[in-house]
Design an enzyme around this catalytic site. Structure first.
Site, PDB file in Angstrom:
ATOM      1  N   SER A  22       9.783  15.121  -5.216  1.00  0.00           N
ATOM      2  CA  SER A  22      10.341  14.157  -4.269  1.00  0.00           C
ATOM      3  C   SER A  22      11.214  13.156  -5.023  1.00  0.00           C
ATOM      4  O   SER A  22      11.654  13.434  -6.141  1.00  0.00           O
ATOM      5  CB  SER A  22       9.196  13.453  -3.523  1.00  0.00           C
ATOM      6  OG  SER A  22       9.712  12.704  -2.447  1.00  0.00           O
ATOM      7  N   ASN A  23      11.477  12.006  -4.451  1.00  0.00           N
ATOM      8  CA  ASN A  23      12.259  10.964  -5.127  1.00  0.00           C
ATOM      9  C   ASN A  23      11.768   9.593  -4.666  1.00  0.00           C
ATOM     10  O   ASN A  23      10.819   9.499  -3.891  1.00  0.00           O
ATOM     11  CB  ASN A  23      13.759  11.148  -4.848  1.00  0.00           C
ATOM     12  CG  ASN A  23      14.044  11.119  -3.359  1.00  0.00           C
ATOM     13  OD1 ASN A  23      13.796  10.127  -2.692  1.00  0.00           O
ATOM     14  ND2 ASN A  23      14.535  12.230  -2.825  1.00  0.00           N
ATOM     15  N   ARG A  24      12.416   8.554  -5.151  1.00  0.00           N
ATOM     16  CA  ARG A  24      11.875   7.196  -4.964  1.00  0.00           C
ATOM     17  C   ARG A  24      12.327   6.516  -3.675  1.00  0.00           C
ATOM     18  O   ARG A  24      12.143   5.319  -3.500  1.00  0.00           O
ATOM     19  CB  ARG A  24      12.253   6.327  -6.173  1.00  0.00           C
ATOM     20  CG  ARG A  24      11.588   6.803  -7.455  1.00  0.00           C
ATOM     21  CD  ARG A  24      11.740   5.805  -8.571  1.00  0.00           C
ATOM     22  NE  ARG A  24      13.126   5.612  -8.968  1.00  0.00           N
ATOM     23  CZ  ARG A  24      13.814   4.509  -8.804  1.00  0.00           C
ATOM     24  NH1 ARG A  24      13.270   3.460  -8.230  1.00  0.00           N
ATOM     25  NH2 ARG A  24      15.059   4.421  -9.207  1.00  0.00           N
ATOM     26  N   ALA A  46      17.218  10.472   1.451  1.00  0.00           N
ATOM     27  CA  ALA A  46      17.432  11.058   0.127  1.00  0.00           C
ATOM     28  C   ALA A  46      16.757  12.431   0.139  1.00  0.00           C
ATOM     29  O   ALA A  46      15.564  12.557  -0.144  1.00  0.00           O
ATOM     30  CB  ALA A  46      16.849  10.161  -0.950  1.00  0.00           C
TER      31      ALA A  46
END
Ligand code: PMT
Length: 407
Positions: A210-212, A277
């Protein structure tokens, strides 16, 4: 007719050195026709006496919830319910914390819990306090619930230091109040599809890529669009945020699920804004059972579908807006991305900058459009950026439709 004629307001004042500015604010509010009841915290009384406020408002000043002499004390619920707005200026970090967590241990905090109208808070404190994680979290929580929390101004502070913590100007507070009391409805009739948050691409049943992304930017856009009268569908990856009331909320986990939801809802939309995102890759094969530890692991990744490019290629008639998270050669990369995705507007943030972009409360963006326009927005809260983005999109679209920009 004055701008605040017929408006019933409560002006809460807390114990800050800026409390004297509330006197000027009161004068301005009454001058604009508002009927104002002032509510002082115990500490505010140390800075400015109630007589000044009583004289200027022409009403008793409320202060002590448990004052048996005060017939007003038992009326706090009715008073808060009647008021069109409660304005707290200046608000200390302590007031923000109590308001965020529903603590009602004095008259003002009880009024805030009972309030049915708009709540506008103008903080003032030391710059270090404003930046403290606890204050940031409290402000975020209040904004999530629809409370308008103004940004303090930067400059010299009472501590002798300088930083962001000064009470906004009286004019700025009044303007913000007029904004919340007579909200813009310039998006009425629009159907806006917003995506927000990250996607999660499973490696096995317990792990993912995943991402932030926190979702704050996309949720801010959804909230602003709702307030301005739009019908909003929010397709969101997993976040810790509360979905905005009034939006059609479509929770998703993976990029594939987001693609499906976006393609399903895009055809009816007049504007599509992709602030999510999306993970660019996913594991080619997710394991069905938890992968054992203590072994080397190679994960083969495959690219996810480019949802934004796909929705643009379908030419549903919607105005298509993407976001770009860049870390280097920001303008050049963004211009290439705008073209490659075939969209109308790209909102670019330089996510290598501290304090903006992923998981930050603020953002600073550059808007590029396919007709060659460029428009920068300074660093502001994501709520303010969201409003400014929406206004800019309307202006660009109107210019294109009115042939003031050539297609
Ligand atoms: O969520 P926050 O913590 O508030 O942070 C906000 C943000 C930094 C996530 C937001 O401002 C932002 O920049 N969002 C886009 C992040 C991103 O994925 O950028 P990108 O340059 O990789 O993608 C460009 C655009 O294509 C984006 O609109 C993205 O949604 C879209 N995309 C990307 C990949 C993919 N497979 N499909 C897509 O639709």
């Amino acid at each position: 007719m004055a701008a605040l004629d017929g408006k019933e307001l409560i002006l809460g004042v807390t114990g800050s050195i800026a409390a004297y500015k509330a006197v000027y604010l009161l004068r301005e509010l009454t001058g604009l026709g508002a009927r104002v009841t002032v509510c002082l915290t115990e500490h505010a009384r140390e800075f400015v006496g109630p007589l000044t406020f009583r004289t200027l408002s022409g009403r008793p000043v409320l202060s002590n919830l448990f004052d048996p002499q005060s017939p007003d004390a038992v009326e706090h619920v009715a008073l808060a319910e009647r008021a069109h707005a409660v304005v707290v200026a200046p608000a200390t970090a302590n007031l923000l914390a109590k308001a965020a967590h529903g603590i009602a241990d004095d008259f003002l905090t009880t009024v805030l819990l009972a309030a049915r109208g708009q709540v506008l808070i103008a903080p003032a404190m030391d710059g270090g306090m404003w930046d403290h994680a606890a204050v940031r979290a409290n402000v975020a929580l209040l904004r999530e619930r629809g409370v308008t929390v103004l940004e303090p101004e930067a400059g010299a502070l009472a501590s002798g230091l300088s930083g962001k913590g000064r009470l906004p100007d009286v004019e700025a507070i009044v303007e913000a109040l007029l904004g919340v009391l007579t909200p813009q409805r310039d998006l009425a009739g629009e159907r806006i599809l917003v995506t927000a948050g990250p996607t999660r691409e499973p490696i096995d049943p317990v792990r993912y890529i995943s991402n932030r992304s926190s979702g704050k930017m996309g949720y801010g856009i959804a909230r602003a669009a709702l307030r301005r009268g739009a019908d909003v569908t929010l397709v969101s990856g997993p976040t810790a945020l509360t979905p905005p009331a009034g939006a059609v909320f479509v929770p998703v986990q993976t990029a594939e699920e987001m693609r499906e939801a976006v393609l399903q809802h895009a055809p009816g939309a007049s504007i599509v804004i992709k602030a999510a995102a999306v993970a660019d890759w996913r594991p080619k094969h997710a394991a069905n059972t938890k992968i054992k530890t203590k072994q080397d692991l190679t994960i083969e990744l495959t690219p996810n579908p480019d949802i934004l490019a796909e929705v643009a290629a379908r030419r549903t008639g919607a105005f298509i807006v993407g976001f770009a998270a860049e870390t280097n050669e920001v303008a050049a990369n963004a211009k290439a991305k705008l073209k490659a995705k075939g969209i109308d507007v790209l909102v670019v943030n330089d996510v290598s900058q501290a304090g903006i972009g992923f998981d930050a409360d603020d953002n600073e963006v550059l808007l590029l459009d396919r007709w060659g326009g460029e428009h920068g927005l300074p660093r502001m809260s994501k709520a303010a950026v969201a409003d400014a983005i929406l206004s800019h999109l309307l202006a660009v679209r109107a210019a294109v439709r009115g042939d003031r920009i050539k297609r």
